[in-house]
Design an enzyme around this catalytic site. Structure first.
Site, PDB file in Angstrom:
ATOM      1  N   HIS A 109       0.817  -1.224   0.000  1.00 29.31           N
ATOM      2  CA  HIS A 109       0.000   0.000   0.000  1.00 29.31           C
ATOM      3  C   HIS A 109       0.845   1.267   0.000  1.00 29.31           C
ATOM      4  O   HIS A 109       0.353   2.331   0.355  1.00 29.31           O
ATOM      5  CB  HIS A 109      -0.950   0.003   1.203  1.00 29.31           C
ATOM      6  CG  HIS A 109      -2.076  -0.987   1.066  1.00 29.31           C
ATOM      7  ND1 HIS A 109      -2.880  -1.363   2.115  1.00 29.31           N
ATOM      8  CD2 HIS A 109      -2.535  -1.684  -0.004  1.00 29.31           C
ATOM      9  CE1 HIS A 109      -3.781  -2.251   1.701  1.00 29.31           C
ATOM     10  NE2 HIS A 109      -3.584  -2.471   0.422  1.00 29.31           N
ATOM     11  N   GLY A 175      -2.387  -8.878  12.749  1.00 21.80           N
ATOM     12  CA  GLY A 175      -2.811  -7.506  13.047  1.00 21.80           C
ATOM     13  C   GLY A 175      -3.523  -6.799  11.919  1.00 21.80           C
ATOM     14  O   GLY A 175      -3.308  -5.616  11.693  1.00 21.80           O
ATOM     15  N   SER A 177      -7.499  -6.297  10.019  1.00 16.61           N
ATOM     16  CA  SER A 177      -8.928  -6.510  10.241  1.00 16.61           C
ATOM     17  C   SER A 177      -9.561  -7.359   9.149  1.00 16.61           C
ATOM     18  O   SER A 177     -10.683  -7.823   9.299  1.00 16.61           O
ATOM     19  CB  SER A 177      -9.647  -5.159  10.315  1.00 16.61           C
ATOM     20  OG  SER A 177      -9.450  -4.447   9.110  1.00 16.61           O
ATOM     21  N   ASN A 201      -4.141 -12.088  15.881  1.00 15.76           N
ATOM     22  CA  ASN A 201      -4.826 -10.794  15.914  1.00 15.76           C
ATOM     23  C   ASN A 201      -5.445 -10.573  17.288  1.00 15.76           C
ATOM     24  O   ASN A 201      -5.652 -11.510  18.058  1.00 15.76           O
ATOM     25  CB  ASN A 201      -5.921 -10.745  14.834  1.00 15.76           C
ATOM     26  CG  ASN A 201      -6.227  -9.340  14.349  1.00 15.76           C
ATOM     27  OD1 ASN A 201      -5.323  -8.516  14.210  1.00 15.76           O
ATOM     28  ND2 ASN A 201      -7.494  -9.060  14.089  1.00 15.76           N
TER      29      ASN A 201
HETATM   30  P1  NAD Z   1      -7.106  -2.031  10.700  1.00 19.14           P
HETATM   31  O1  NAD Z   1      -6.891  -0.825  11.556  1.00 19.14           O
HETATM   32  O2  NAD Z   1      -8.297  -2.091   9.839  1.00 19.14           O
HETATM   33  O3  NAD Z   1      -7.101  -3.323  11.613  1.00 19.14           O
HETATM   34  C1  NAD Z   1      -6.134  -3.489  12.607  1.00 19.14           C
HETATM   35  C2  NAD Z   1      -6.340  -4.852  13.248  1.00 19.14           C
HETATM   36  O4  NAD Z   1      -5.305  -5.018  14.203  1.00 19.14           O
HETATM   37  C3  NAD Z   1      -7.677  -5.009  13.980  1.00 19.14           C
HETATM   38  O5  NAD Z   1      -8.251  -6.246  13.638  1.00 19.14           O
HETATM   39  C4  NAD Z   1      -7.275  -4.962  15.453  1.00 19.14           C
HETATM   40  O6  NAD Z   1      -8.086  -5.805  16.255  1.00 19.14           O
HETATM   41  C5  NAD Z   1      -5.865  -5.494  15.406  1.00 19.14           C
HETATM   42  N1  NAD Z   1      -5.004  -5.021  16.495  1.00 19.14           N
HETATM   43  C6  NAD Z   1      -5.044  -3.838  17.148  1.00 19.14           C
HETATM   44  N2  NAD Z   1      -4.066  -3.774  18.059  1.00 19.14           N
HETATM   45  C7  NAD Z   1      -3.384  -4.950  17.975  1.00 19.14           C
HETATM   46  C8  NAD Z   1      -2.256  -5.492  18.657  1.00 19.14           C
HETATM   47  N3  NAD Z   1      -1.619  -4.812  19.634  1.00 19.14           N
HETATM   48  N4  NAD Z   1      -1.830  -6.732  18.321  1.00 19.14           N
HETATM   49  C9  NAD Z   1      -2.464  -7.441  17.344  1.00 19.14           C
HETATM   50  N5  NAD Z   1      -3.538  -6.979  16.680  1.00 19.14           N
HETATM   51  C10 NAD Z   1      -3.979  -5.737  16.978  1.00 19.14           C
HETATM   52  O7  NAD Z   1      -5.784  -2.170   9.839  1.00 19.14           O
HETATM   53  P2  NAD Z   1      -5.507  -2.916   8.482  1.00 19.14           P
HETATM   54  O8  NAD Z   1      -6.250  -4.197   8.415  1.00 19.14           O
HETATM   55  O9  NAD Z   1      -4.038  -2.907   8.307  1.00 19.14           O
HETATM   56  O10 NAD Z   1      -6.218  -1.951   7.411  1.00 19.14           O
HETATM   57  C11 NAD Z   1      -5.736  -1.280   6.704  1.00 19.14           C
HETATM   58  C12 NAD Z   1      -5.204  -0.028   6.088  1.00 19.14           C
HETATM   59  O11 NAD Z   1      -4.816   1.029   6.933  1.00 19.14           O
HETATM   60  C13 NAD Z   1      -3.940  -0.424   5.397  1.00 19.14           C
HETATM   61  O12 NAD Z   1      -4.219  -0.309   4.053  1.00 19.14           O
HETATM   62  C14 NAD Z   1      -2.865   0.573   5.790  1.00 19.14           C
HETATM   63  O13 NAD Z   1      -2.269   1.123   4.654  1.00 19.14           O
HETATM   64  C15 NAD Z   1      -3.581   1.634   6.559  1.00 19.14           C
HETATM   65  N6  NAD Z   1      -2.915   2.000   7.836  1.00 19.14           N
HETATM   66  C16 NAD Z   1      -1.582   1.831   8.041  1.00 19.14           C
HETATM   67  C17 NAD Z   1      -1.010   2.137   9.274  1.00 19.14           C
HETATM   68  C18 NAD Z   1       0.459   1.938   9.465  1.00 19.14           C
HETATM   69  O14 NAD Z   1       1.213   2.010   8.507  1.00 19.14           O
HETATM   70  N7  NAD Z   1       0.933   1.624  10.692  1.00 19.14           N
HETATM   71  C19 NAD Z   1      -1.802   2.629  10.307  1.00 19.14           C
HETATM   72  C20 NAD Z   1      -3.174   2.803  10.069  1.00 19.14           C
HETATM   73  C21 NAD Z   1      -3.715   2.485   8.827  1.00 19.14           C
END
Ligand code: NAD
Ligand code: ZN
Length: 233
Positions: A109, A175, A177, A201
């Site tokens: 992404h 990690g 969704s 997760n």
């Molecule tokens: P999401 O936020 O939709 O889902 C995150 C998942 O991680 C959830 O299911 C949640 O229950 C779980 N989670 C939360 N804390 C956790 C932990 N400590 N340990 C394990 N699991 C944990 O994120 P996604 O599925 O990656 O959705 C995607 C989009 O958001 C991606 O396309 C990405 O580009 C973008 N994004 C990226 C970042 C980043 O680069 N760090 C941050 C936010 C969003």
């Protein structure tokens, strides 16, 4: 796990949560207070370039204040020590996997630390703020934008990802969704090609039923334990 050769790992925002990077769908379904459609679509970039550029400037600046956590470190260790095939596919746009030391990896992404020319397609490493209208170093057009794959745009390196999934003996999702496609469909592709499938997760993802096994907990605890198990089997 004697019959495991090729591992494909998919990570999402949850792997960086314990580093202090907010996940996508925080309180009220917002990403750092913004509706996803206001910061993650080509239309938003067209209508409100200042807001979208500033949003990613803020995310990029935040990288300097956060560190890889135990999950990133464990995946880097697996990359260094696993003798078979391995590909880490991350949906994350942060740079914590590579800062932990992972090398066999793909940012499907895009990356906060990269800028993309909307005119000629050139990509340039980028650390500073990126105001709208910044000229491209290759073609001089005032067309540099954040190198982020928005909804409706094609994720990067899909051919390499599909090829790795077709060869995978083990697919692990960490990690994420399972709400964003095509990444959410990788588990089914891997399973179709005969891979074992494992989910790590905080809570069951939307595609949880497709996994042979789901372990619920924080990535900082689950991932090092899983890596230790794989390397010692
Ligand atoms: P999401 O936020 O939709 O889902 C995150 C998942 O991680 C959830 O299911 C949640 O229950 C779980 N989670 C939360 N804390 C956790 C932990 N400590 N340990 C394990 N699991 C944990 O994120 P996604 O599925 O990656 O959705 C995607 C989009 O958001 C991606 O396309 C990405 O580009 C973008 N994004 C990226 C970042 C980043 O680069 N760090 C941050 C936010 C969003
Ligand atoms: Zn250009």
């Amino acid at each position: 796990m004697g019959d495991i050769q090729n591992i494909v790992i998919l990570t999402g925002a949850g792997v960086s949560a314990e580093s202090g990077v907010a996940t996508f769908r925080g309180p009220g379904g917002l990403w750092e207070g913004h509706r996803v459609e206001d910061v993650c679509t080509p239309e938003a970039l067209w209508r409100q370039p200042e807001l979208v550029h500033r949003f990613y400037d803020d995310r990029r600046a935040k990288l300097g204040t956060v560190q890889p956590n135990a999950a990133h470190e464990a995946l880097a260790r697996l990359d260094a020590e696993w003798p078979g095939g391995l590909l880490l596919v991350t949906q994350n746009v942060d740079d914590l996997h590579e800062r932990a030391g992972s090398t066999r990896m793909i940012h499907m992404h895009g990356e906060l630390t990269s800028a993309l020319c909307a005119s000629c397609g050139t990509r340039v490493p980028w650390q500073a703020p990126l105001p709208p209208g910044t000229p491209c170093p290759a073609c001089q057009m005032a067309a540099l934008r954040p190198d982020i794959v928005f909804f409706g745009e094609m994720p990067y390196h899909m051919d390499a990802i599909e090829a790795a999934l077709a060869q995978a003996d083990l697919f692990v999702s960490i990690g994420t969704s399972g709400a964003v496609y095509p990444a959410a469909g990788f588990v089914r592709t891997a399973k179709h090609h005969g891979a074992q499938t494992l989910e790590l997760n905080l809570d069951p993802s939307e595609g949880s039923i497709w996994f042979d096994e789901s372990r619920m907990g924080t990535a900082g605890t689950l991932v090092p334990a899983w890596v230790e198990g794989v390397l010692s089997s």
